[in-house]
Design a protein around this motif. Sequence first.
Motif, PDB file in Angstrom:
ATOM      1  N   ILE A   1       3.146   2.683   2.784  1.00  0.00           N
ATOM      2  CA  ILE A   1       2.380   2.745   4.031  1.00  0.00           C
ATOM      3  C   ILE A   1       2.354   1.390   4.726  1.00  0.00           C
ATOM      4  O   ILE A   1       2.544   1.293   5.936  1.00  0.00           O
TER       5      ILE A   1
ATOM      6  N   THR B   1      10.180   4.193   1.249  1.00  0.00           N
ATOM      7  CA  THR B   1       9.791   4.747  -0.042  1.00  0.00           C
ATOM      8  C   THR B   1       9.976   3.713  -1.150  1.00  0.00           C
ATOM      9  O   THR B   1      10.694   2.717  -0.988  1.00  0.00           O
TER      10      THR B   1
ATOM     11  N   GLN C   1       0.855  -1.181   0.000  1.00  0.00           N
ATOM     12  CA  GLN C   1       0.000   0.000   0.000  1.00  0.00           C
ATOM     13  C   GLN C   1       0.891   1.230   0.000  1.00  0.00           C
ATOM     14  O   GLN C   1       1.755   1.385   0.866  1.00  0.00           O
ATOM     15  N   GLU C   2       0.650   2.110  -0.976  1.00  0.00           N
ATOM     16  CA  GLU C   2       1.529   3.271  -1.158  1.00  0.00           C
ATOM     17  C   GLU C   2       0.711   4.559  -1.156  1.00  0.00           C
ATOM     18  O   GLU C   2      -0.481   4.571  -1.474  1.00  0.00           O
ATOM     19  N   ASP C   3       1.385   5.656  -0.853  1.00  0.00           N
ATOM     20  CA  ASP C   3       0.779   6.990  -0.851  1.00  0.00           C
ATOM     21  C   ASP C   3       1.378   7.792  -1.996  1.00  0.00           C
ATOM     22  O   ASP C   3       2.570   8.124  -1.971  1.00  0.00           O
ATOM     23  N   TRP C   4       0.559   8.106  -2.993  1.00  0.00           N
ATOM     24  CA  TRP C   4       1.021   8.835  -4.170  1.00  0.00           C
ATOM     25  C   TRP C   4       0.580  10.298  -4.158  1.00  0.00           C
ATOM     26  O   TRP C   4       0.617  10.969  -5.184  1.00  0.00           O
ATOM     27  N   SER C   5       0.136  10.825  -3.005  1.00  0.00           N
ATOM     28  CA  SER C   5      -0.336  12.209  -2.962  1.00  0.00           C
ATOM     29  C   SER C   5       0.791  13.186  -3.279  1.00  0.00           C
ATOM     30  O   SER C   5       0.586  14.186  -3.981  1.00  0.00           O
TER      31      SER C   5
ATOM     32  N   THR D   1       7.283   8.908  -3.125  1.00  0.00           N
ATOM     33  CA  THR D   1       6.205   7.925  -3.005  1.00  0.00           C
ATOM     34  C   THR D   1       6.452   7.047  -1.780  1.00  0.00           C
ATOM     35  O   THR D   1       7.371   6.235  -1.758  1.00  0.00           O
ATOM     36  N   LYS D   2       5.608   7.224  -0.773  1.00  0.00           N
ATOM     37  CA  LYS D   2       5.798   6.523   0.496  1.00  0.00           C
ATOM     38  C   LYS D   2       5.106   5.163   0.502  1.00  0.00           C
ATOM     39  O   LYS D   2       4.050   4.997  -0.110  1.00  0.00           O
TER      40      LYS D   2
ATOM     41  N   ASP E   1      -5.323   9.497  -2.657  1.00  0.00           N
ATOM     42  CA  ASP E   1      -4.102   8.962  -3.257  1.00  0.00           C
ATOM     43  C   ASP E   1      -3.275   8.133  -2.278  1.00  0.00           C
ATOM     44  O   ASP E   1      -2.196   7.659  -2.625  1.00  0.00           O
ATOM     45  N   GLY E   2      -3.753   7.981  -1.046  1.00  0.00           N
ATOM     46  CA  GLY E   2      -2.996   7.210  -0.069  1.00  0.00           C
ATOM     47  C   GLY E   2      -3.354   5.748  -0.054  1.00  0.00           C
ATOM     48  O   GLY E   2      -2.923   5.025   0.844  1.00  0.00           O
ATOM     49  N   ASN E   3      -4.143   5.310  -1.020  1.00  0.00           N
ATOM     50  CA  ASN E   3      -4.596   3.919  -1.030  1.00  0.00           C
ATOM     51  C   ASN E   3      -4.262   3.240  -2.356  1.00  0.00           C
ATOM     52  O   ASN E   3      -5.063   2.484  -2.897  1.00  0.00           O
TER      53      ASN E   3
END
Length: 626
Positions: free
Chosen positions: A288, A309, A246-250, A285-286, A364-366
């Motif tokens: 999560i 990341t 699961q990544e955060d693309w915000s 890009t983190k 964008d965090g999902n």
Amino acid sequence: MNTTAFRIAAALLALCIFLFDILSPLEGAVAVLYVLVVLLAAATGRRGDILAAAAAGLTLTVAAYVDTHGPHLAGAPTLRALVSLAATGIATVLALKNQAATATLAAQARLLNLSHDMIFVRDILGQITFWNRAAEETYGWSVAEATGRIADDLLETRYARPRGEIDRVLHETGRWDGTLEHRTKAGEWITVESRWALQHDAQGRVVGVFETNTDVTERKAAHAALVHSERRYRRMFDASRIGVVQEDWSAARAALATIDLADGASLSSHLASHPDVVARMRRLTKIIDVNPAFLAMIGAGSSSQFHQTVDDVLCETDQTFGPALAAFARGDSFHEGETEIVRTDGRRVPVIFAITFPTVDDGDGNVLVFVVDITERRQAQDAVLQAQAELAHAARVATLGELTASIAHEVNQPLMAVVTNGEAALRWLRRDQPDLQEVDSAIGRVVSEGRRASEIVKRIRAFLTKTPTRSSALDVAALIEEAAQLVQRELARAEVELRIEVATELPPVIGDRIQLQQVVVNLIVNAGQAMAEHDGRRLLTITASQPSDACVEIALQDTGPGISPQNLERLFDPFFTTKPDGMGMGLAICRTTAEAHGGKLSVESPPGGGATFRLTLPVPQHGAPE
């Protein structure tokens, strides 16, 4: 009684009191009874009716006094008249005040009836004294049915905590809120969020409890469903054998917005030409969360040991993140590819991945990335390619076995020429006067024929040797000519006429010379064998043309008996053959080789028209590596 009835009753009562006052011989404060007229008028709820009744009572009192005693003061009668006037006035003031208070209470009750929440008031004994419209609609009991009933008994209240503890908090703080369960008149249980507040009188004594309830049955069910869904998702997340990230693309979206390129093609081109931008977005890009399968894939013991990341996971040579960013910016819901990730020990793991981008509502965090380790598949592919190379080598050996006579003829010709020219040179030298010019010419021909024999042997050894694939630019005409020379003797023995037609200025193709040469040789040999038992003209025509800018086509057309329709569909299947001693692998290898070079191999066989095999090979486009 309605308003008109109260007005008529008040008027008749006033008339009766007046007549009694002036006609009765009794001495007394009869006019005090006008208070009753005011009270009847007050029952209409109209301020004007109260004032009219009061004015009528005062007027009739004065009129009766004047009629009985005259306009002069008469002692006790005058005092009784004043008492009556005062009583009527006081009753009027109190009626007006009571009407104002009643109007205020009615307005408040109307507001409470407008509420969507169930509101009721209960006294210190728990009896319901007020019941609003929402309570009627939700619980099913009317105001008349609910008023005077004990609330807990009527609603069969279920408490999550002991009732005594709730009452203690209520009296200590003056308020309490929590979740209760009530039963409706229809027998259904509903869950409510309840808020209680103590009511006090002017002296500060508790006189009741104001209770407000909000129906949260559906909300509770939705929350329970959400919790169940979250648990199920977590079980699937943790139990899946596929790696899930699961990544955060915000932050990546914000960075893409600064580029300000409207169309996806421009953005893709920009990202391709600016690797530093892609590298920066990889660091933005983190990650999560990851599941245990992905942790095992990268060799991490727990998520606490995991990097933060995408840049920490992807290898430096990755070329897939840029296209993924472009797909994200275009609003695509899905993107997939193949790359390599880096384990904690530095080793690389080949994977295929699929990215699911969330909708706008999800944020964008999902962003979910599903990763599959294809190490074993890659090893299996390498093993298959190795086996194919072994099989192809065996096929080449078998082909050369069939072409032994042609090979012997090819090598024998230059060797015989060497012998002949060597003998001629000796004769010129043994003359009384040696002709050195002729000797030089003969020796030159010996050297030329020796080199020719060496080239034939090299070509045969290269065809036979199991060497790794080496792609290079190949001239199509030379490729066909070399293949034809290898099978020339075989075609002559089968009395097959060979015609080669190559278009001028054909572009080169990219591939392995030996492998493509084997394809052409196999197709020529097959055509010759098909026509060997055929009566009539035996003609094999090999043409090379460029049907489009993207490809070159080599077509081999024979005049043999053709291929039956039932065999045509299975012709390229492994181990399918129509020859008594065939392996059934030649054409299968040919098609696999063509496809490995980005081309294709097809066959046509119209009734009575022989067979035509078409080998299509791609032409490198401008700027493509060769």
